[in-house]
Design a protein around this motif. Sequence first.
Motif, PDB file in Angstrom:
ATOM      1  N   ALA A 230      28.878  47.226   7.434  1.00 30.32           N
ATOM      2  CA  ALA A 230      29.540  46.319   8.378  1.00 30.32           C
ATOM      3  C   ALA A 230      30.988  46.735   8.612  1.00 30.32           C
ATOM      4  CB  ALA A 230      29.493  44.890   7.842  1.00 30.32           C
ATOM      5  N   CYS A 231      31.463  46.496   9.811  1.00 31.39           N
ATOM      6  CA  CYS A 231      32.870  46.686  10.149  1.00 31.39           C
ATOM      7  C   CYS A 231      33.589  45.347  10.270  1.00 31.39           C
ATOM      8  CB  CYS A 231      32.996  47.430  11.476  1.00 31.39           C
ATOM      9  SG  CYS A 231      32.290  49.080  11.467  1.00 31.39           S
ATOM     10  N   VAL A 232      32.852  44.317  10.679  1.00 28.99           N
ATOM     11  CA  VAL A 232      33.373  42.964  10.868  1.00 28.99           C
ATOM     12  C   VAL A 232      32.290  41.996  10.412  1.00 28.99           C
ATOM     13  CG1 VAL A 232      34.275  41.283  12.528  1.00 28.99           C
ATOM     14  CG2 VAL A 232      34.661  43.730  12.911  1.00 28.99           C
ATOM     15  N   ILE A 233      32.687  40.873   9.813  1.00 28.76           N
ATOM     16  CA  ILE A 233      31.705  39.882   9.361  1.00 28.76           C
ATOM     17  C   ILE A 233      31.989  38.550  10.043  1.00 28.76           C
ATOM     18  CG2 ILE A 233      30.894  38.519   7.390  1.00 28.76           C
ATOM     19  CD1 ILE A 233      31.293  40.972   5.642  1.00 28.76           C
ATOM     20  N   THR A 234      30.939  37.947  10.577  1.00 23.07           N
ATOM     21  CA  THR A 234      31.057  36.630  11.177  1.00 23.07           C
ATOM     22  C   THR A 234      29.896  35.772  10.695  1.00 23.07           C
ATOM     23  OG1 THR A 234      31.387  35.448  13.255  1.00 23.07           O
ATOM     24  CG2 THR A 234      29.783  37.240  13.274  1.00 23.07           C
ATOM     25  N   GLY A 235      29.803  34.555  11.199  1.00 23.42           N
ATOM     26  CA  GLY A 235      28.738  33.657  10.787  1.00 23.42           C
ATOM     27  C   GLY A 235      28.058  33.040  11.988  1.00 23.42           C
ATOM     28  N   ASP A 236      26.948  32.338  11.761  1.00 22.50           N
ATOM     29  CA  ASP A 236      26.235  31.771  12.901  1.00 22.50           C
ATOM     30  C   ASP A 236      26.495  30.270  13.073  1.00 22.50           C
ATOM     31  OD1 ASP A 236      24.697  30.764  10.860  1.00 22.50           O
ATOM     32  OD2 ASP A 236      22.778  31.462  11.652  1.00 22.50           O
ATOM     33  N   THR A 237      27.514  29.749  12.403  1.00 21.35           N
ATOM     34  CA  THR A 237      27.999  28.391  12.688  1.00 21.35           C
ATOM     35  C   THR A 237      29.491  28.336  12.390  1.00 21.35           C
ATOM     36  OG1 THR A 237      27.896  26.056  12.075  1.00 21.35           O
ATOM     37  CG2 THR A 237      27.298  27.633  10.378  1.00 21.35           C
ATOM     38  N   GLY A 238      30.236  27.680  13.277  1.00 19.71           N
ATOM     39  CA  GLY A 238      31.685  27.586  13.086  1.00 19.71           C
ATOM     40  C   GLY A 238      32.089  26.802  11.859  1.00 19.71           C
ATOM     41  N   PHE A 239      31.157  25.971  11.341  1.00 18.76           N
ATOM     42  CA  PHE A 239      31.477  25.176  10.160  1.00 18.76           C
ATOM     43  C   PHE A 239      31.546  26.029   8.892  1.00 18.76           C
ATOM     44  CE2 PHE A 239      29.525  21.767  12.876  1.00 18.76           C
ATOM     45  CZ  PHE A 239      30.734  21.156  13.176  1.00 18.76           C
ATOM     46  N   MET A 240      31.153  27.309   8.990  1.00 16.46           N
ATOM     47  CA  MET A 240      31.372  28.214   7.866  1.00 16.46           C
ATOM     48  C   MET A 240      32.848  28.446   7.613  1.00 16.46           C
ATOM     49  SD  MET A 240      28.517  31.235   7.876  1.00 16.46           S
ATOM     50  CE  MET A 240      26.761  30.905   7.815  1.00 16.46           C
ATOM     51  N   MET A 241      33.693  27.995   8.535  1.00 21.69           N
ATOM     52  CA  MET A 241      35.136  28.103   8.323  1.00 21.69           C
ATOM     53  C   MET A 241      35.549  27.502   6.980  1.00 21.69           C
ATOM     54  SD  MET A 241      38.235  28.881   9.215  1.00 21.69           S
ATOM     55  CE  MET A 241      38.207  29.331  10.951  1.00 21.69           C
ATOM     56  N   TRP A 242      34.809  26.506   6.503  1.00 16.59           N
ATOM     57  CA  TRP A 242      35.097  25.945   5.178  1.00 16.59           C
ATOM     58  C   TRP A 242      35.114  27.027   4.095  1.00 16.59           C
ATOM     59  CZ3 TRP A 242      37.019  21.278   4.682  1.00 16.59           C
ATOM     60  CH2 TRP A 242      36.651  20.248   5.532  1.00 16.59           C
ATOM     61  N   TYR A 243      34.357  28.086   4.316  1.00 11.36           N
ATOM     62  CA  TYR A 243      34.187  29.109   3.281  1.00 11.36           C
ATOM     63  C   TYR A 243      34.840  30.437   3.677  1.00 11.36           C
ATOM     64  CZ  TYR A 243      30.776  25.446   2.569  1.00 11.36           C
ATOM     65  OH  TYR A 243      30.191  24.206   2.439  1.00 11.36           O
ATOM     66  N   GLN A 244      35.737  30.380   4.662  1.00  9.02           N
ATOM     67  CA  GLN A 244      36.428  31.576   5.135  1.00  9.02           C
ATOM     68  C   GLN A 244      37.212  32.252   4.011  1.00  9.02           C
ATOM     69  OE1 GLN A 244      36.722  32.734   8.472  1.00  9.02           O
ATOM     70  NE2 GLN A 244      38.634  33.870   8.538  1.00  9.02           N
ATOM     71  N   ALA A 245      37.961  31.470   3.246  1.00 13.69           N
ATOM     72  CA  ALA A 245      38.790  32.048   2.183  1.00 13.69           C
ATOM     73  C   ALA A 245      37.917  32.736   1.137  1.00 13.69           C
ATOM     74  CB  ALA A 245      39.648  30.967   1.533  1.00 13.69           C
ATOM     75  N   MET A 246      36.804  32.098   0.791  1.00 12.42           N
ATOM     76  CA  MET A 246      35.896  32.690  -0.194  1.00 12.42           C
ATOM     77  C   MET A 246      35.309  33.997   0.332  1.00 12.42           C
ATOM     78  SD  MET A 246      32.396  31.104  -1.838  1.00 12.42           S
ATOM     79  CE  MET A 246      33.267  29.674  -2.516  1.00 12.42           C
TER      80      MET A 246
END
Length: 570
Positions: free
Chosen positions: A102-118
Motif C-alpha cells: 500500500a501507498c495510502v490507507i483509507t477506510g470504508d466509513t468516515g466513522f473510522m476517524m475514531w481510530y485514526q491515531a491508532m
Amino acid sequence: MGCCASAATSAASAAVQLPSSLVSYFPSIEDFLKNSKVCFLELPSAVAYALQVSVAVVGICRVKHRVVAGLTPEKCQSGEPLTGDLEAAFRKGITDLHAKGACVITGDTGFMMWYQAMARESTKLPVILSSLACLPTITCSYSKEEQVAIFTTSVKTLERMEGLLRAECGVSIHDTRYVFVGIDEIPGFESIALGQHAESRTMEAGLCQKAAEVLEQHPKVRAFLLECNELPRYADALRRATGRPVFDAMKLCDFYIDSLLDNPRFGIKDWDDALNKKSAEFDFGQSLSAATQLITKPVLLARDVALQVYAASMQHAVSMMVRSRRQGIKLGVVRLDYHYEPAPGDVDHPGSYAYEVHYQMVPGLTFELCQSGKMTQEVEVELLKAIGALESKGVSVITGDCGFMMWYQELVRTSTRLPVIMSSLATLPAITSSFHKGEQVAIFTANGKSLLPMEELIKAECAVDLKDERYVFVGCEDIPGFEAVALGEKVDVRKVTPGMVKKAQDVLRDHPKVRAFLMECTELPPYSDAVRHATGLPVFDAITACDFYISSHLDNVKMAVDLSNPFWLV
C-alpha cells in the motif's frame, strides 16, 4: 475485495480477454487482477460497498482490501475504544495492507476517524480515514462569510466527535462557515444504513432535493463535502444540480495518490503521443454509458468496464484533460509583473496542467511588493481587474504564480465567489492529518527565511503553525543554479535537479521522521518527480493543489457504472 468480488473475478478470468490497450502494462488478465495500491480497511458487513469502492477507484490506482473482523458499522459509529482482540485485528489490518504494498490507507466509513491515531501509530504510510481531513483546505479557498455544506450520515454522531475532529482535522463543528446536513431521512438511505444497496435514482433525487434546500436556506454555500463514504457515486449529480464543486472521499484519495505519481505533463516523452493518439478501442465515457445498458452479460461486462477504466487512467491523465474541456473547467492564474521564461512544471507554464489555463498579469505587482505583503491603491485596483478578467474567461478556480500572494488571499476571496488558492500551503492541514504527530513534513521554499514574516497570516489562513515541530522548512537558495529564481531569470532545471535531490536526501538523513515533501515555491514542481524517485516519499506541490480543486468540478467517469445493479453481486 470480498467473496462477491472474488466470484466475479474468477468468472471474469475465464470469460474475458485482456484488451489490447492493456497488453503493454499486464501480460495477462490474471496479472491485472493480481496487481489490483490505495488500500481499504473494510467493515465485515460492508462487502457490497467495498466492491463499489474498489471498482470506483481502479482507474486511478490499484486497490487492496482488508476486512477487520468484528469492526462493525455500529462499533465505528459509537466510537468505543478498540481493545483486546479487536484492537489487535485492527492493527494487523493496517500492517497487512502495508505488507501488500500500500501507498495510502483509507477506510470504508468516515466513522473510522475514531481510530485514526491508532492506525497512524501502526504504519509510516499516510492514513486518511475521513474526508473531513480536507475540510480546512477547502475552507481556506473561500471568504470567512462563505460556507461549505457537509453531507453526513448523522449530524448527532459528528457532534459527539467534536473534540476528535478539532484535534485531528482542525475543524470546529460550531464554525458558522460549515453547514452540516444529515441525510438519514432521505428516501433510500435506510437501505444503506442496513448495509444493503440503495435504489440509485431514489437516492440521487433525494440528495439533489436536499442540496437545493440547503442552497435556498444558506445562499452563501459555495461547495459541498460528502463526508459519508456511500455518497461519492452521487457527486456528479450534485455538481450538475447545484453548479458547485463537490469534494468527497474519492477526490481526497486521488489527491494523495497524485502526490506519488510522476507528473505526466512534463518530463515524460510520451505525453503528447498519448494525448494525440486516436483509438477506436476506447472513447472516454462512451463505454461506461454503454455498460449500464448491457446488463445481459454481467460478469463479462463488469470486468470489461473495470479494465477499460484502468486503461483510460493509464493514458497519462488524458482523461482529466478531456473531461475538463468537455465540461468547460479552467484554471485562472494571477501573474506578477515579472518576466521570465518558465520551465515545464512551473505554475506559469501552461503545459504544467491537464486542463485549460488562463493567465492575467497585474501591472505594478512586482515580486518585491508581493514579498513585502504591502499593497498600493493603484495595484489593488489592477489586481481586482485581473480577477474580473479571469472570471469573464470562465475559470473555475483562481491561483497565483507566487506563494507570497498569500498576503492577498483574503482580498481576492472577497472579490469573487470562486475558490482561491494563492499558496500550496493551503493543502498542508490535509497532508499533516494523515501522519502521526511524531512524524514530519518537509516544506521546500525558495528561501528558508522568506516565510517567517507570514507566520501569523499562514496560521490564520491555512490553520498551520510554522513553529509546529511537525514541519521542517528547507530553503533552496543555496542550490547551484536556483539563484536564477531570485534574479528573475530562466532556471536551468537540468542543472538544478541534482542539487534539489541531494537537498531532499540530506533532509531525510537529518530528519528521519519526515514522511512527505511539500514544494511551497511555485517554481519547484519541475523537481517533484526527481524527489519522488530519489526518496520514495509523496511530494505535494502547487500543481497537485490545483489538480485537487479542479477535480472537485469534474465528473468522475468511473462512477458512470451503476454499481447498484445486481449483476455486480454474482
